[in-house]
Design a protein around this motif. Structure first.
Motif, PDB file in Angstrom:
ATOM      1  N   LEU A 169     -18.243  39.257 -45.741  1.00 34.53           N
ATOM      2  CA  LEU A 169     -17.817  39.123 -44.533  1.00 34.53           C
ATOM      3  C   LEU A 169     -18.680  39.178 -43.550  1.00 34.53           C
ATOM      4  N   LYS A 170     -19.011  38.650 -42.382  1.00 33.68           N
ATOM      5  CA  LYS A 170     -20.681  38.913 -41.357  1.00 33.68           C
ATOM      6  C   LYS A 170     -19.771  39.271 -40.803  1.00 33.68           C
ATOM      7  N   GLY A 171     -20.187  39.692 -40.423  1.00 34.93           N
ATOM      8  CA  GLY A 171     -19.790  40.293 -38.469  1.00 34.93           C
ATOM      9  C   GLY A 171     -20.053  41.758 -38.393  1.00 34.93           C
ATOM     10  N   PRO A 172     -20.278  42.774 -36.997  1.00 28.33           N
ATOM     11  CA  PRO A 172     -20.236  43.910 -36.302  1.00 28.33           C
ATOM     12  C   PRO A 172     -19.920  44.632 -37.240  1.00 28.33           C
ATOM     13  N   ASP A 173     -18.756  44.155 -37.133  1.00 30.55           N
ATOM     14  CA  ASP A 173     -17.475  45.099 -37.564  1.00 30.55           C
ATOM     15  C   ASP A 173     -16.019  44.522 -38.059  1.00 30.55           C
ATOM     16  N   ILE A 174     -15.132  44.987 -38.438  1.00 33.13           N
ATOM     17  CA  ILE A 174     -14.212  44.537 -39.782  1.00 33.13           C
ATOM     18  C   ILE A 174     -13.433  43.175 -39.063  1.00 33.13           C
ATOM     19  N   PHE A 175     -12.856  44.280 -37.581  1.00 37.14           N
ATOM     20  CA  PHE A 175     -12.693  42.980 -37.000  1.00 37.14           C
ATOM     21  C   PHE A 175     -13.041  41.212 -36.418  1.00 37.14           C
ATOM     22  N   ARG A 176     -14.082  41.373 -36.409  1.00 39.67           N
ATOM     23  CA  ARG A 176     -15.647  40.063 -36.343  1.00 39.67           C
ATOM     24  C   ARG A 176     -14.958  39.493 -37.085  1.00 39.67           C
ATOM     25  N   SER A 177     -15.815  40.494 -38.430  1.00 40.43           N
ATOM     26  CA  SER A 177     -15.368  39.490 -39.401  1.00 40.43           C
ATOM     27  C   SER A 177     -14.307  38.982 -40.329  1.00 40.43           C
ATOM     28  N   LEU A 178     -13.188  39.290 -39.576  1.00 42.95           N
ATOM     29  CA  LEU A 178     -12.165  38.695 -40.087  1.00 42.95           C
ATOM     30  C   LEU A 178     -11.621  37.878 -39.245  1.00 42.95           C
ATOM     31  N   GLN A 179     -11.877  37.694 -38.094  1.00 46.29           N
ATOM     32  CA  GLN A 179     -11.395  36.503 -36.798  1.00 46.29           C
ATOM     33  C   GLN A 179     -12.474  35.133 -37.192  1.00 46.29           C
ATOM     34  N   GLN A 180     -13.489  35.554 -38.131  1.00 45.97           N
ATOM     35  CA  GLN A 180     -14.633  35.055 -38.458  1.00 45.97           C
ATOM     36  C   GLN A 180     -14.366  33.692 -39.727  1.00 45.97           C
ATOM     37  N   LYS A 181     -13.452  35.456 -40.460  1.00 45.18           N
ATOM     38  CA  LYS A 181     -12.565  34.404 -41.679  1.00 45.18           C
ATOM     39  C   LYS A 181     -11.532  33.747 -41.967  1.00 45.18           C
ATOM     40  N   VAL A 182     -11.162  33.822 -40.882  1.00 48.18           N
ATOM     41  CA  VAL A 182      -9.219  32.840 -40.534  1.00 48.18           C
ATOM     42  C   VAL A 182     -10.322  31.601 -39.741  1.00 48.18           C
ATOM     43  N   LEU A 183     -11.208  31.504 -38.915  1.00 49.62           N
ATOM     44  CA  LEU A 183     -12.187  29.499 -38.612  1.00 49.62           C
ATOM     45  C   LEU A 183     -12.311  29.319 -40.245  1.00 49.62           C
ATOM     46  N   GLN A 184     -12.862  30.100 -40.930  1.00 50.15           N
ATOM     47  CA  GLN A 184     -12.960  29.768 -42.130  1.00 50.15           C
ATOM     48  C   GLN A 184     -12.453  28.474 -43.083  1.00 50.15           C
ATOM     49  N   LEU A 185     -11.242  29.777 -42.944  1.00 47.29           N
ATOM     50  CA  LEU A 185     -10.165  29.457 -44.139  1.00 47.29           C
ATOM     51  C   LEU A 185      -9.373  28.346 -43.481  1.00 47.29           C
ATOM     52  N   LYS A 186      -9.208  28.556 -42.019  1.00 53.04           N
ATOM     53  CA  LYS A 186      -8.183  26.866 -41.434  1.00 53.04           C
ATOM     54  C   LYS A 186      -8.934  25.454 -41.411  1.00 53.04           C
ATOM     55  N   GLN A 187     -11.208  26.079 -41.086  1.00 57.56           N
ATOM     56  CA  GLN A 187     -11.114  24.643 -41.569  1.00 57.56           C
ATOM     57  C   GLN A 187     -11.505  24.323 -43.617  1.00 57.56           C
ATOM     58  N   TYR A 188     -11.702  25.690 -44.325  1.00 57.04           N
ATOM     59  CA  TYR A 188     -11.120  25.426 -45.060  1.00 57.04           C
ATOM     60  C   TYR A 188      -9.435  24.248 -45.354  1.00 57.04           C
ATOM     61  N   ALA A 189      -8.503  25.304 -44.983  1.00 59.02           N
ATOM     62  CA  ALA A 189      -7.215  24.629 -45.509  1.00 59.02           C
ATOM     63  C   ALA A 189      -7.060  22.920 -45.441  1.00 59.02           C
ATOM     64  N   TRP A 190      -7.989  22.440 -43.728  1.00 55.85           N
ATOM     65  CA  TRP A 190      -7.980  20.817 -43.621  1.00 55.85           C
ATOM     66  C   TRP A 190      -9.022  20.207 -45.234  1.00 55.85           C
ATOM     67  N   LEU A 191     -10.025  20.797 -45.177  1.00 57.07           N
ATOM     68  CA  LEU A 191     -10.617  20.236 -46.210  1.00 57.07           C
ATOM     69  C   LEU A 191      -9.845  20.432 -47.533  1.00 57.07           C
ATOM     70  N   SER A 192      -9.516  21.333 -48.001  1.00 65.28           N
ATOM     71  CA  SER A 192      -8.188  21.477 -48.959  1.00 65.28           C
ATOM     72  C   SER A 192      -7.834  20.197 -49.191  1.00 65.28           C
ATOM     73  N   VAL A 193      -6.919  19.976 -48.023  1.00 70.12           N
ATOM     74  CA  VAL A 193      -5.593  19.281 -47.952  1.00 70.12           C
ATOM     75  C   VAL A 193      -6.231  17.698 -47.843  1.00 70.12           C
ATOM     76  N   GLY A 194      -7.129  18.079 -46.892  1.00 72.26           N
ATOM     77  CA  GLY A 194      -7.327  16.372 -46.782  1.00 72.26           C
ATOM     78  C   GLY A 194      -8.983  16.073 -48.271  1.00 72.26           C
ATOM     79  N   SER A 195      -8.705  16.654 -48.596  1.00 72.91           N
ATOM     80  CA  SER A 195     -10.101  16.067 -50.527  1.00 72.91           C
ATOM     81  C   SER A 195      -9.155  15.746 -51.169  1.00 72.91           C
TER      82      SER A 195
END
Length: 180
Positions: A94-120
């Protein structure tokens, strides 16, 4: 000073540094979830590579046009890269100044990966189906089998999408709890 002994014990606890915790996890062979993901990646990746090594002879790749061979190889490579990308996403810290922002970034990454996973997977299976279905003399029974295979793949892709949405929603719920 506080009158609550539990709070006082917590404040005086010796908490190991983050780097020390990562060293302990690495020394024990990694996190169990990462070990399962790695094992799945190696198994599926090995099967994909084995398939690519034998398809040319076993499935008459040498008798098919070059474009079909390219479609098949790219389809399998697409699914293999999707698995590797998933492993890298899961293993990234997790990258971010705190756990809240880190989880927000992880949610965005997971959304992108979900599309990539299903699409691929959809593209990969479509390419494999094109390779195997080209050159077939079609009958009603074969059309029925193809329709059944498409329905099964559609259900699998819908279930995969729902799985990703549940994972993302769990993190969103955690974020909502942290936020207030």
């Amino acid at each position: 000073m506080t009158n609550d002994p539990l709070k006082a014990a917590w404040q005086t606890a010796n908490i190991p540094a983050h780097d020390d915790l990562q060293a302990v996890v690495r020394a024990r062979g990694g996190h169990p979830v990462m070990s399962r993901i790695r094992r799945q990646l190696l198994l599926e990746g090995g099967c994909y590579i084995l398939f690519l090594l034998v398809y040319y002879d076993f499935f008459d790749g040498h008798r098919r046009p070059l474009y079909l061979n390219i479609i098949l190889v790219l389809s399998v490579a697409c699914m293999l890269m999707q698995h590797l990308n998933g492993y890298l996403l899961a293993s990234s810290a997790l990258k971010g100044p705190d756990i809240f922002r880190s989880l927000q970034q992880k949610v965005l990454q997971l959304k992108q990966y979900a599309w990539l996973s299903v699409g691929s997977r959809v593209l990969g299976w479509c390419g494999i189906m094109v390779f195997f279905c080209t050159g077939i003399t079609w009958t009603n029974a074969k059309y029925g089998l193809l329709a059944g295979a498409i329905i099964i793949m559609g259900v699998q892709m819908a279930m995969l999408w729902q799985l990703w949405q549940r994972r993302i929603n769990r993190i969103k719920n955690t974020l909502a709890e942290l936020n207030g």
